[in-house]
Design a protein around this motif. Structure first.
Motif: not given
Length: 81
Positions: A19-20, A25-26, A29-31, A70-71
């Motif tokens: 899960f971590v 990874a998600k 990708a968002a960053e 989430s930066k």
């Protein structure tokens, strides 16, 4: 769950690690998708809306942690009312 044998039987640690890894990874990708954004928007982390009132997460809370992770930490700090 404190019993290591039980944890191993249920695969709790392996599931948690998976899960971590997926969440990292998600978020990575968002960053990458948001790296070129110069002007950050304000963020309000809404917990609930009951009786025509908004309950929002404040600074140094789980909601604030999610936003920072989430930066989007350049956004104005969340406030509660």
């Amino acid at each position: 769950m404190k019993d290591p044998r039980r944890r191993q039987e249920l695969g709790v640690d392996a599931k948690a690690q998976k899960f971590v890894a997926e969440m990292d990874a998600k978020l990575t990708a968002a960053e990458k998708q948001t790296a070129t954004i110069k002007e950050r928007k304000r963020i309000l982390f809404v917990l609930s809306t009951q009786a025509s009132k908004i309950l929002a997460s404040g600074s140094d809370t789980a909601g604030d942690g999610i936003i920072k992770r989430s930066k989007r930490s350049r956004a104005s700090p969340a406030t509660s009312r």
